[in-house]
Structures are given as structure tokens and as C-alpha cells.
Motif scaffolding. Sequence first.
Motif: not given
Length: 135
Positions: A20, A24, A109, A111, A113, A124, A126-128
Motif C-alpha cells: 500500500w 494522506s 483504498r 483508511t 484510524t 487517520v 489513507v493508503w492505496e
Amino acid sequence: MTAPTPPVPHGPAADLAGVWRLVSFETLAPDGGPRPGPLGESPVGLLFYSDTGHVAVHMMPAAGPPEYLSYAGTWHREGDRVVHTLTVAARPDWLNSVQIRLLELDGNRLTLTGGALSTAEKRVLVWERVGRDAP
């Protein structure tokens, strides 16, 4: 000392296995509003979940003074949470800690948290999904 043998991910946990890329990294302010995380506006990073239950995270600022956040260990999924048990860490106070993250998986995607490793702040990330695991 030998690291514990991680449980082998299966079922929904296998959905996380792969590589991943960090999209952000934000800190949530007390009022719930997002602000840049500790690595600035546009950090870069990779998250690796193996299908054998190992995890590695590497992150750093895209620009500015060098700062490097990393850890590795084991992982497993518990419903809508992923649990990281740290056996290698950039900071000694992170060693052997258990980090629990709420997860939301939407296609490629991811996320995560949860609490920060060193403060009471909520983060938080966020990974792709990248590489051969992406459709």
C-alpha cells in the motif's frame, strides 16, 4: 528472543495482504477537524501486509528535514480492526506495543484510524494498493 509466530490471515484479513502507498496522513484536532500529521503536508510511505501475518510500515516527509517513522512486526484482523504487534521499531518505546486501528477498505483504498504511537492524538492514514495486487 524469538518473535511470536503470527496467525495466518484468512477470509477478510487476506483482503489486506499486499503493498500500500501512503495517500494522506492527518491528525484529528480536538474538534474533529483534520490537520497535517507529524510528517507534514505530503508525506510518502509504504505499508506491507504479508499473507503470512507480517507487517512493515515506512513513512517520511516528501520535503523538509528528514524524519523517518518505521516499524515492523505481526498483524491480524479482528472484524473492522487491524492489530499490529510491534517487534522492530524506530523508537525503543514502541517495541512490543500493540497498535489497534479501525479500518475501512473500499476497493483499493484503505483508511486506518487510531491513536498516535507517542501522543494521545488520533491519526487517520489513507493508503492505496499498488503493484501486482491492484486490479
